[in-house]
Scaffold this motif. Structure first.
Motif, mmCIF file in Angstrom:
data_model
loop_
_atom_site.group_PDB
_atom_site.id
_atom_site.type_symbol
_atom_site.label_atom_id
_atom_site.label_comp_id
_atom_site.label_asym_id
_atom_site.label_seq_id
_atom_site.Cartn_x
_atom_site.Cartn_y
_atom_site.Cartn_z
ATOM 1 N N ILE A 166 0.852 -1.344 0.116
ATOM 2 C CA ILE A 166 0.137 -0.729 -0.222
ATOM 3 C C ILE A 166 0.934 1.115 0.303
ATOM 4 C CG2 ILE A 166 -1.435 0.992 1.463
ATOM 5 C CD1 ILE A 166 -3.130 -1.583 0.555
ATOM 6 N N GLY A 167 0.523 2.241 -0.910
ATOM 7 C CA GLY A 167 1.485 3.203 -1.328
ATOM 8 C C GLY A 167 0.742 4.613 -0.063
ATOM 9 N N ASP A 202 -2.160 14.373 2.803
ATOM 10 C CA ASP A 202 -1.530 13.466 3.135
ATOM 11 C C ASP A 202 -1.682 12.293 3.611
ATOM 12 O OD1 ASP A 202 0.591 15.415 2.072
ATOM 13 O OD2 ASP A 202 1.076 16.035 3.730
ATOM 14 N N ASP A 203 -0.996 11.579 3.487
ATOM 15 C CA ASP A 203 -1.356 9.898 3.941
ATOM 16 C C ASP A 203 -2.114 9.492 3.048
ATOM 17 O OD1 ASP A 203 0.460 10.389 5.694
ATOM 18 O OD2 ASP A 203 -0.220 11.310 7.333
ATOM 19 N N SER A 204 -2.981 10.103 2.162
ATOM 20 C CA SER A 204 -3.555 9.109 1.656
ATOM 21 C C SER A 204 -3.052 7.451 0.763
ATOM 22 C CB SER A 204 -4.444 9.819 0.545
ATOM 23 O OG SER A 204 -4.643 8.857 -0.021
ATOM 24 N N GLU A 205 -3.934 7.104 0.847
ATOM 25 C CA GLU A 205 -3.032 5.142 0.499
ATOM 26 C C GLU A 205 -3.461 5.030 -0.268
ATOM 27 O OE1 GLU A 205 -3.294 4.619 5.919
ATOM 28 O OE2 GLU A 205 -4.349 3.607 3.990
ATOM 29 N N VAL A 206 -2.890 4.245 -1.569
ATOM 30 C CA VAL A 206 -3.377 3.232 -2.571
ATOM 31 C C VAL A 206 -2.402 2.401 -2.827
ATOM 32 C CG1 VAL A 206 -3.463 3.931 -5.047
ATOM 33 C CG2 VAL A 206 -3.611 5.865 -3.413
ATOM 34 N N PRO A 207 -3.034 1.507 -2.923
ATOM 35 C CA PRO A 207 -2.321 0.139 -3.313
ATOM 36 C C PRO A 207 -1.894 -0.080 -4.667
ATOM 37 C CG PRO A 207 -4.790 -0.349 -3.059
ATOM 38 C CD PRO A 207 -4.626 1.024 -3.351
ATOM 39 N N LEU A 208 -0.526 -1.049 -4.660
ATOM 40 C CA LEU A 208 0.407 -0.611 -5.284
ATOM 41 C C LEU A 208 -0.626 -1.150 -6.555
ATOM 42 C CD1 LEU A 208 3.442 0.507 -6.783
ATOM 43 C CD2 LEU A 208 4.021 -1.738 -5.703
ATOM 44 N N VAL A 209 -0.599 -2.845 -7.083
ATOM 45 C CA VAL A 209 -0.820 -3.554 -8.058
ATOM 46 C C VAL A 209 -2.014 -2.855 -8.182
ATOM 47 C CG1 VAL A 209 -1.264 -5.779 -8.374
ATOM 48 C CG2 VAL A 209 0.760 -5.614 -7.015
ATOM 49 N N ILE A 267 0.406 -2.013 -12.440
ATOM 50 C CA ILE A 267 0.843 -1.231 -11.398
ATOM 51 C C ILE A 267 0.819 0.270 -11.396
ATOM 52 C CG2 ILE A 267 2.808 -2.981 -10.130
ATOM 53 C CD1 ILE A 267 4.681 -0.573 -10.822
ATOM 54 N N ARG A 268 0.661 0.730 -10.481
ATOM 55 C CA ARG A 268 0.821 2.406 -10.162
ATOM 56 C C ARG A 268 2.013 3.646 -10.050
ATOM 57 N NH1 ARG A 268 -3.949 4.229 -11.651
ATOM 58 N NH2 ARG A 268 -3.729 6.517 -10.597
ATOM 59 N N LEU A 269 2.537 3.802 -10.806
ATOM 60 C CA LEU A 269 3.857 4.016 -11.009
ATOM 61 C C LEU A 269 3.670 5.518 -10.810
ATOM 62 C CD1 LEU A 269 6.832 2.301 -11.483
ATOM 63 C CD2 LEU A 269 6.934 3.433 -13.271
ATOM 64 N N SER A 270 3.672 5.713 -9.684
ATOM 65 C CA SER A 270 3.499 7.214 -8.921
ATOM 66 C C SER A 270 4.216 7.549 -8.046
ATOM 67 C CB SER A 270 1.874 7.257 -8.658
ATOM 68 O OG SER A 270 1.800 5.632 -7.339
ATOM 69 N N TYR A 271 5.525 7.302 -8.245
ATOM 70 C CA TYR A 271 7.160 7.439 -7.867
ATOM 71 C C TYR A 271 6.760 8.784 -7.056
ATOM 72 C CZ TYR A 271 8.916 8.634 -11.456
ATOM 73 O OH TYR A 271 9.082 9.271 -12.429
ATOM 74 N N PHE A 300 5.976 2.741 1.904
ATOM 75 C CA PHE A 300 4.840 1.462 1.711
ATOM 76 C C PHE A 300 4.648 1.666 2.799
ATOM 77 C CE2 PHE A 300 7.139 1.016 -2.431
ATOM 78 C CZ PHE A 300 6.144 1.340 -3.408
ATOM 79 N N LYS A 301 3.403 1.452 3.037
ATOM 80 C CA LYS A 301 2.881 1.429 4.416
ATOM 81 C C LYS A 301 3.590 -0.739 5.570
ATOM 82 C CE LYS A 301 -1.728 1.278 7.158
ATOM 83 N NZ LYS A 301 -3.594 1.363 6.470
ATOM 84 N N GLY A 302 3.948 -0.120 6.808
ATOM 85 C CA GLY A 302 4.640 -0.867 6.965
ATOM 86 C C GLY A 302 6.219 -1.251 6.801
ATOM 87 N N TYR A 303 6.314 -0.538 5.686
ATOM 88 C CA TYR A 303 8.044 -0.119 5.421
ATOM 89 C C TYR A 303 8.930 1.100 6.025
ATOM 90 C CZ TYR A 303 7.067 -4.375 3.076
ATOM 91 O OH TYR A 303 6.883 -5.811 2.995
#
Length: 348
Positions: free
Chosen positions: A186-187, A216-223, A233-237, A243-246
């Motif tokens: 989760i991004g 800020d801190d909006s969450e979007v799945p990567l895949v 994937i959402r290549l929104s770097y 990433f959530k939890g990292y």
């Protein structure tokens, strides 16, 4: 319909060669919409395009709600703030800028002008006015993105270009280990002023934040899946904070690997523009960028689009991942409209 494979863009992307958008039937337009949902990028040349904004908006409405989901526009925000008597000078300045960007297009929902031209007061007449734009997709830092944007060249577009990168082919080629590694990532997104579009002024960067990552801190799945089920994937770097939890360090390491894997020349189509052309571009697992710095003569029209009418299902944002509705998610919960207005902060 006669289709021609586009150079680059991996196994996907086509030109539709034999249908005139000015005169074709709604049934033919729907067929084009289905092709764009499948192929992710569709190009239509000047001879078969050269349509009015009214016709472009008609096509969008034929496919679905042009601007569905949670309304994260400046108009909605300033209206709500006016009701609560919290409207600010920045709100008013943003509203003024948006009125100029949409001048003459007000009746076409989901449509804006993209240009670096200025009026007699020195104000820009369009969005994304100057400078390069890094790889991005619609509302990339939210779960409320539209699945497709139609970009039409109007005037002064010679010697300018846009590049498109799809992630479906590269995802299929990923190792099983890496697919498992990223499946549930989760991004967590934050907007950084001038990072995605270093040439924009403060006012336009504020508007860009509203679209890209208003909270800020909006969450979007990567895949993610395209509307017809292609996985990528959402290549929104440019808005990804971690990433959530990292940790940020580990998140950067993961994203750098993904960038090196997905951002390869064989998956990139480059459109060298001529006036009167149209690109229909996916926004779920596809990104695009503009390397042209000087846009002072270039005029484009940008129309957002959903596929809910022709696919008979919700197609916006997180609906492509099985959620019942799109929206802006923080800490695993969708924000209400009131929470969105309360949490929004300008980039400057």
């Amino acid at each position: 319909m006669k289709l021609k494979k586009l150079e680059g863009f991996g196994s996907l992307g086509v030109e539709i060669c034999d249908v005139n958008l000015q005169t074709c039937s709604d049934d033919e337009l729907i067929e084009i919409g289905l092709i764009s949902a499948d192929q992710l990028v569709v190009y239509i040349n000047k001879v078969n395009c050269s349509i009015t904004p009214e016709r472009l908006n008609h096509i969008a409405h034929l496919y679905g709600d042009p601007f569905g989901g949670v309304d994260q526009s400046a108009y909605k925000m300033t209206s709500d703030r006016r009701k609560s008597k919290n409207i600010t000078k920045k709100d008013l300045q943003t509203l003024k800028e948006l009125r100029k960007i949409r001048s003459g297009l007000e009746q076409y929902d989901g449509m804006i002008r993209v240009t670096g031209k200025r009026d007699e007061e020195g104000d820009y007449l369009g969005m994304f006015a100057e400078g390069v734009l890094d790889w991005h997709c619609d509302r990339q830092g939210t779960g409320n993105f539209v699945p497709m944007i139609m970009l039409m060249s109007v005037e002064g577009t010679e010697n300018t270009s846009t590049e498109f990168l799809q992630t479906a082919d590269a995802y299929e080629a990923l190792s099983t280990e890496w697919k498992n590694n990223i499946e549930n990532l989760i991004g967590v997104h934050r907007y950084v002023p001038n990072k995605m579009a270093p040439g924009l002024n403060a006012s336009q960067d504020n508007i860009l934040r509203m679209n890209m990552c208003p909270i800020d801190d909006s969450e979007v799945p990567l895949v993610c899946y395209s509307t017809l089920g292609r996985k990528g994937i959402r290549l929104s770097y440019s808005t990804l904070d971690h990433f959530k939890g990292y940790s940020k360090t580990d998140s950067i390491e993961i994203m750098e690997y993904l960038k090196s894997w997905f951002m390869r020349p064989e998956f990139i189509y480059k459109q060298n523009w001529k006036d009167g052309e149209l690109i229909m571009m996916d926004q779920t697992i596809t990104v695009h960028r503009r390397m042209t710095e000087d846009c002072s003569k270039r005029v484009m029209v940008r129309q957002t689009c959903n596929y809910d009418k022709i696919l008979h299902k919700g197609t916006q944002g997180l609906q492509n991942l099985g959620y019942t509705s799109p929206g802006i998610m923080v800490e695993g919960k969708f924000l209400t409209s009131e929470e969105y207005v309360e949490r929004f902060r300008y980039a400057y």
